[in-house]
Design a protein around this motif. Structure first.
Motif, PDB file in Angstrom:
ATOM      1  N   THR A   1       0.814  -1.220   0.000  1.00 58.77           N
ATOM      2  CA  THR A   1       0.000   0.000   0.000  1.00 58.77           C
ATOM      3  C   THR A   1       0.845   1.266   0.000  1.00 58.77           C
ATOM      4  O   THR A   1       0.533   2.240  -0.698  1.00 58.77           O
ATOM      5  N   LEU A   2       1.940   1.264   0.759  1.00 59.90           N
ATOM      6  CA  LEU A   2       2.682   2.505   1.002  1.00 59.90           C
ATOM      7  C   LEU A   2       3.911   2.682   0.125  1.00 59.90           C
ATOM      8  O   LEU A   2       4.332   3.815  -0.127  1.00 59.90           O
TER       9      LEU A   2
ATOM     10  N   VAL B   1      -1.189   8.784   5.643  1.00 63.19           N
ATOM     11  CA  VAL B   1       0.274   8.783   5.747  1.00 63.19           C
ATOM     12  C   VAL B   1       0.878   9.920   4.928  1.00 63.19           C
ATOM     13  O   VAL B   1       1.769  10.645   5.388  1.00 63.19           O
ATOM     14  N   LYS B   2       0.378  10.098   3.692  1.00 66.63           N
ATOM     15  CA  LYS B   2       0.896  11.173   2.847  1.00 66.63           C
ATOM     16  C   LYS B   2       0.643  12.541   3.475  1.00 66.63           C
ATOM     17  O   LYS B   2       1.481  13.433   3.451  1.00 66.63           O
ATOM     18  N   TYR B   3      -0.561  12.710   4.049  1.00 70.03           N
ATOM     19  CA  TYR B   3      -0.898  13.983   4.680  1.00 70.03           C
ATOM     20  C   TYR B   3       0.021  14.259   5.873  1.00 70.03           C
ATOM     21  O   TYR B   3       0.549  15.363   6.040  1.00 70.03           O
ATOM     22  N   ILE B   4       0.223  13.229   6.718  1.00 72.65           N
ATOM     23  CA  ILE B   4       1.066  13.413   7.902  1.00 72.65           C
ATOM     24  C   ILE B   4       2.516  13.690   7.505  1.00 72.65           C
ATOM     25  O   ILE B   4       3.207  14.500   8.125  1.00 72.65           O
ATOM     26  N   LEU B   5       2.985  13.037   6.430  1.00 74.12           N
ATOM     27  CA  LEU B   5       4.352  13.300   5.959  1.00 74.12           C
ATOM     28  C   LEU B   5       4.505  14.758   5.506  1.00 74.12           C
ATOM     29  O   LEU B   5       5.507  15.406   5.802  1.00 74.12           O
TER      30      LEU B   5
ATOM     31  N   ALA C   1      -3.229   5.099   3.250  1.00 69.90           N
ATOM     32  CA  ALA C   1      -2.233   5.678   2.340  1.00 69.90           C
ATOM     33  C   ALA C   1      -2.360   7.194   2.289  1.00 69.90           C
ATOM     34  O   ALA C   1      -1.353   7.926   2.311  1.00 69.90           O
ATOM     35  N   GLN C   2      -3.617   7.676   2.202  1.00 71.49           N
ATOM     36  CA  GLN C   2      -3.809   9.132   2.142  1.00 71.49           C
ATOM     37  C   GLN C   2      -3.413   9.803   3.453  1.00 71.49           C
ATOM     38  O   GLN C   2      -2.828  10.891   3.460  1.00 71.49           O
TER      39      GLN C   2
END
Length: 589
Positions: free
Chosen positions: A25-26, A120-124, A117-118
């Motif tokens: 997924t990531l 994780v991208k936002y937190i990054l 997945a979304q």
């Protein structure tokens, strides 16, 4: 994108299937997924790879997710890394526990992989923005509170920290001390060797002071962690530094630090091809006797530092109440000097220079004098150092140049072709437009350039020889006479001396002796005379007070004599009658 440039994410879960799905997924062209099958392995992976984000399952063997999160947050490198805890869907207690141990967010099981997945991208992205903001804040803090040249804490940070330092000293009934350090004659190094050398010297001084604090006996009795609370070294800009000592048993410990600082400056500083020796003057104020707040401690330490300079430099002085009176006098003198420069109280006196062959006055040296309106005279050694320290030396030098050129023109109009010699400070000489200033003054006074002599000290012209040759050639092209003052006291290189477009060597008065003097002293004078002869240079011997001193000079060609034997420095109107006199009888022994 190469693997080593990818963003790393750490996934820790004892369920292999969950790890495989998270990997699928990531992982992407930009993201590399690291795996850990238990809590202990998660810690190892974090310490080795420093991932940008961590996903932790709560229930894991060896160390559970809470324990791993707490462990990572305790590390300096783990304080701000985003940590997402994976918890049961209805496990509110685990969610609260996640936040309490420092988790950034949580994901409830069963996991919706697209949402994960979304998220994780936002937190990054948020983490990167936070990291940038933190970096900017650190940079702004550094710019605001640290000296850019030396990297030391600056005045603002010291004043900020002093509040807590002094509060601690009050609570614990400690004595504290402020050491105010100023480098003696640093401006001369800046002026003669250039600002780049001066900056390098300041950096080396800062490093040596730091080493001195680490090695000092006063600091050896506390642990490394307490060092900065026990003593703080700061840069006050330019050539001024402070050391604040916050935990003293008695004031003698401040004295030990000051003595050690002075001792550490004995070793020369190596700067490119130069070896520079510089000394510190140190003023010390003690808390609470000499001040109960930062401002008064600094002010009184600064006052004591000036007392150390007046005592001969390269020493330290403790503050005393009586010093404030001296500081007030000095401040008043500076203010009066500024006024005197505008009101006409600063004037040149002139001392004749006699041709040894004819006995006639052929030139005079302009020597600055301060004649206060209320009467009396203030000697140069009282106000010249203040002029140098405050930057007034340029205004003073220009005033003397202008007055001297006007006076030489006035004598010329009266039928006396007298050359006037004007001393040029290092600061004046290094001004980019100095040649233009001289040229403009000559034109404004309508004075033939051959009637102006510029005297520069040996140390000034040798400071940056290659560059100074160019400037001396510019001045020589104006038609003025160039003289090297105080010759024999500096560090001339003969190879460079031959390249300088100079006309005259002026023997320093310290070398003037007679036939009855020690052979070594006579040999020095004779060597200078021989050098002048070989280079076809004129010679001025200053400090002539007795006819016997002239005997060892008589063989010289183009010799001028200057000293009290002929005349003291006098106002222009008293020099004029002497211009018709012959002084041969003074030279007969």
């Amino acid at each position: 994108m190469p693997s080593n440039s990818k963003i790393k994410i750490l996934v820790s879960d004892d369920d292999l299937t969950a790890r495989i799905i998270m990997q699928e997924t990531l992982a992407s062209d930009d993201i590399e997924v690291l795996e850990a099958e238990n809590g202990k392995r998660a810690v190892e992976q974090f310490e080795k790879h420093q991932p940008a984000l961590i996903l932790l399952d709560v229930s894991m063997p060896l160390m559970n997710g809470f324990e791993v999160c707490e462990h990572i947050r305790a590390l300096e490198s783990g304080k701000h890394v985003p940590i997402i805890m994976v918890t049961g869907s209805d496990d509110l207690e685990s969610i609260h526990k996640s936040y309490s141990v420092g988790a950034t967010d949580f994901i409830a099981k069963p996991i919706k992989w697209e949402i994960l997945a979304q998220r994780v991208k936002y937190i990054l992205r948020a983490s990167q923005a936070f990291a940038d903001q933190m970096s900017q804040q650190k940079e702004l803090h550094k710019l605001a509170f640290y000296d850019a040249l030396t990297g030391l804490p600056n005045r603002l940070l010291l004043l900020k920290d002093l509040q807590s330092f002094l509060a601690m000293a009050r609570r614990n009934d400690y004595q504290a001390a402020m050491l105010y350090i100023d480098l003696d004659r640093f401006k001369r190094i800046n002026d003669t060797m250039g600002h780049s050398i001066g900056d390098k010297l300041l950096r080396k001084v800062a490093h040596r002071l730091q080493e001195n604090m680490r090695d000092s006996d006063v600091f050896s009795r506390v642990g490394d962690e307490e060092l900065m609370s026990n003593g703080q070294l700061s840069s006050f800009g330019g050539d001024e530094f402070t050391i604040f000592l916050s935990q003293l048993r008695n004031s003698s410990e401040a004295m030990l630090v000051a003595e050690r600082v002075i001792q550490s400056f004995i070793k020369p500083f190596k700067l490119e091809q130069f070896e520079v020796v510089i000394t510190p003057s140190i003023g010390i104020s003690i808390f609470p006797d000499d001040g109960e707040n930062a401002e008064s401690l600094l002010k009184n330490a600064d006052t004591a530092m000036y007392s150390a300079k007046e005592a001969g430099r390269s020493c330290f002085k403790f503050y005393r109440d009586s010093m404030n009176a001296t500081a007030a006098i000095r401040l008043q003198l500076e203010q009066d000097l500024r006024t005197a420069l505008k009101s006409g109280e600063i004037v040149p006196f002139y001392q004749p220079q006699i041709c040894a062959e004819t006995g006639n006055i052929v030139s005079v040296e302009a020597l600055v004098r301060w004649l206060p309106a209320q009467g009396g005279i203030i000697p140069p050694d009282e106000f010249i150092p203040i002029a140098e320290e405050t930057g007034l030396i340029n205004d003073l030098g220009l005033l003397v140049l202008q007055h001297s050129c006007k006076q030489a023109k006035q004598w010329l109009d009266q039928g006396h072709r007298i050359r006037v010699a004007v001393n040029v400070s290092a600061h004046q000489f290094r001004q980019l437009d100095f040649t233009q200033v001289v040229e403009k003054t000559l034109k404004e006074c309508n004075l033939p350039p051959s009637l102006l002599e510029l005297e520069l000290t040996e140390s000034v012209i040798m400071s940056d020889a290659e560059e100074n040759i160019k400037r001396l050639i510019e001045l020589k092209n104006l038609g003025v006479t160039l003289a090297v003052d105080d010759f024999g006291t500096g560090y001339s290189s003969l190879s460079y001396l031959k390249k300088f477009p100079i006309d005259i060597l002026k023997i320093d008065r310290a070398f003037m002796c007679d036939v009855n003097s020690a052979p070594d002293d006579i040999a020095i004078v004779e060597a200078i005379l021989a050098l002048a002869k070989s280079l076809k240079l004129g010679v001025i011997a200053e400090g002539i007070e007795e006819a016997e001193q002239i005997d060892i000079l008589k063989s010289s060609k183009n010799l001028l004599l200057q000293g009290y034997l002929f005349s003291r420095p006098l106002a222009a109107e008293k020099i004029t009658p002497l211009l018709n006199q012959n002084f041969t009888h003074f030279m007969q022994n």
